[in-house]
Design a protein around this motif. Structure first.
Motif, PDB file in Angstrom:
ATOM      1  N   GLN A 195       0.822  -1.203   0.000  1.00  0.00           N
ATOM      2  CA  GLN A 195       0.000   0.000   0.000  1.00  0.00           C
ATOM      3  C   GLN A 195       0.864   1.265   0.000  1.00  0.00           C
ATOM      4  OE1 GLN A 195      -3.893  -0.379   2.415  1.00  0.00           O
ATOM      5  NE2 GLN A 195      -2.479  -1.739   3.482  1.00  0.00           N
ATOM      6  N   ASN A 196       0.223   2.366  -0.393  1.00  0.00           N
ATOM      7  CA  ASN A 196       0.872   3.680  -0.389  1.00  0.00           C
ATOM      8  C   ASN A 196       0.259   4.549   0.701  1.00  0.00           C
ATOM      9  OD1 ASN A 196       2.334   3.027  -2.840  1.00  0.00           O
ATOM     10  ND2 ASN A 196       0.410   3.405  -3.936  1.00  0.00           N
ATOM     11  N   LEU A 197       1.055   5.442   1.256  1.00  0.00           N
ATOM     12  CA  LEU A 197       0.566   6.288   2.351  1.00  0.00           C
ATOM     13  C   LEU A 197      -0.665   7.079   1.933  1.00  0.00           C
ATOM     14  CD1 LEU A 197       1.008   7.370   5.241  1.00  0.00           C
ATOM     15  CD2 LEU A 197       2.427   9.184   4.232  1.00  0.00           C
ATOM     16  N   HIS A 198      -0.666   7.608   0.720  1.00  0.00           N
ATOM     17  CA  HIS A 198      -1.789   8.468   0.314  1.00  0.00           C
ATOM     18  C   HIS A 198      -3.101   7.709   0.195  1.00  0.00           C
ATOM     19  CE1 HIS A 198      -0.191   7.157  -3.722  1.00  0.00           C
ATOM     20  NE2 HIS A 198      -1.494   7.050  -3.978  1.00  0.00           N
ATOM     21  N   ASP A 199      -3.032   6.377   0.118  1.00  0.00           N
ATOM     22  CA  ASP A 199      -4.248   5.565   0.056  1.00  0.00           C
ATOM     23  C   ASP A 199      -4.774   5.183   1.442  1.00  0.00           C
ATOM     24  OD1 ASP A 199      -4.341   5.462  -2.770  1.00  0.00           O
ATOM     25  OD2 ASP A 199      -2.821   3.885  -2.767  1.00  0.00           O
ATOM     26  N   VAL A 200      -3.946   5.322   2.460  1.00  0.00           N
ATOM     27  CA  VAL A 200      -4.277   4.813   3.794  1.00  0.00           C
ATOM     28  C   VAL A 200      -4.790   5.910   4.730  1.00  0.00           C
ATOM     29  CG1 VAL A 200      -3.376   3.583   5.807  1.00  0.00           C
ATOM     30  CG2 VAL A 200      -2.569   2.971   3.525  1.00  0.00           C
ATOM     31  N   VAL A 201      -4.256   7.138   4.589  1.00  0.00           N
ATOM     32  CA  VAL A 201      -4.578   8.212   5.535  1.00  0.00           C
ATOM     33  C   VAL A 201      -5.940   8.838   5.239  1.00  0.00           C
ATOM     34  CG1 VAL A 201      -2.177   8.767   6.063  1.00  0.00           C
ATOM     35  CG2 VAL A 201      -3.310   9.861   4.102  1.00  0.00           C
ATOM     36  N   ASP A 202      -6.443   9.591   6.228  1.00  0.00           N
ATOM     37  CA  ASP A 202      -7.722  10.287   6.064  1.00  0.00           C
ATOM     38  C   ASP A 202      -7.605  11.466   5.103  1.00  0.00           C
ATOM     39  OD1 ASP A 202      -9.110   8.647   7.966  1.00  0.00           O
ATOM     40  OD2 ASP A 202      -8.071   9.731   9.553  1.00  0.00           O
TER      41      ASP A 202
END
Length: 250
Positions: free
Chosen positions: A161-168
């Motif tokens: 996964q990528n950070l931009h897909d996980v955060v709010d």
């Protein structure tokens, strides 16, 4: 000064791109930060990766910065503990969870995660653990860098996964693969990395805009004054006891 001037123009171009495309998200982030401070809650900042740690330090104990910020300065990924060691640890699955557990984040807290490339295991684990805990998350990373990095790259989290897909809320730093932007004739590798400049610009923009929002509401948030300025120690000492038990690295 040929290369120094070219570097200046490149850095400015990145700042311009952030302003053009990320202003709305920066203002959303500022609103979230302002709401936390209005409730007298701590804002956590974590930069799990060698130089990404600098962005969390930029927000913390900084002249002109908000006192409600706690930087998660874990020795594992700090370069002061050894550069190669830092890289190995930021790639270790499960490490980010351990760090968040150590800082005791809880539901309703806010965590800003800054990682130039947004792919390493410590970064993704921190974001996933925050989500599990009910912690609000703001991520600052390069979408292009993450998307252009192969799924089998050794730095990646096992989930890919990528950070931009996980955060709010995700803010795109626009950093391209490799970070460095300047080509010198007869040199194989580029020089002049830009991620530290861009990350510092984004986190300071969030901090300043959050401060302005609070002032507009008649709230005077405590702001650090440089200890090297006349009266700096006296100003800061008014507030130190208020935060000493809340901020781990203060």
């Amino acid at each position: 000064m040929k290369y120094a001037l070219e570097y200046y123009e490149k850095v400015k171009t990145y700042m311009d791109q952030v302003i053009e495309t990320e202003s709305e998200n920066i203002m959303k982030a500022a609103e979230i930060v302002a709401n936390q401070i209005k409730e007298d809650k701590i804002v956590y900042a974590y930069g799990p990766g060698g130089h990404s740690n600098l962005a969390s330090q930029e927000l913390f104990f900084r002249a002109g910065g908000l006192m409600h910020v706690s930087a998660i300065l874990d020795e594992g990924t700090l370069l002061s503990g050894g550069a190669l060691r830092s890289m190995a640890i930021e790639r270790r699955p499960g490490y980010g969870k351990i760090v968040l557990d150590d800082y005791g984040l809880q539901s309703g807290d806010l965590l800003i995660i800054i990682n130039a490339y947004g792919i390493n295991a410590a970064t993704i684990d921190a974001a996933l653990e925050a989500k599990r805990l009910g912690v609000k998350t703001i991520g600052i990373s390069s979408k292009q860098h993450a998307l252009d990095t192969p799924k089998d790259h050794p730095a990646r989290h096992p989930s890919k996964q990528n950070l931009h897909d996980v955060v709010d809320l995700a803010i795109d730093s626009k950093v391209k693969v490799g970070d460095a932007v300047i080509e010198i004739e007869n040199l194989d590798q580029k020089v002049g990395a830009v991620s530290t400049f861009v990350n510092a610009y984004i986190v300071n923009s969030i901090s300043m805009e959050a401060t302005a929002k609070l002032v507009e509401q008649g709230i005077q948030p405590p702001i650090w004054k440089s200890g090297n300025a006349t009266g700096g120690d006296e100003w800061n000492n008014q507030f130190t006891s208020r935060f000493k038990h809340k901020i781990k690295k203060l």
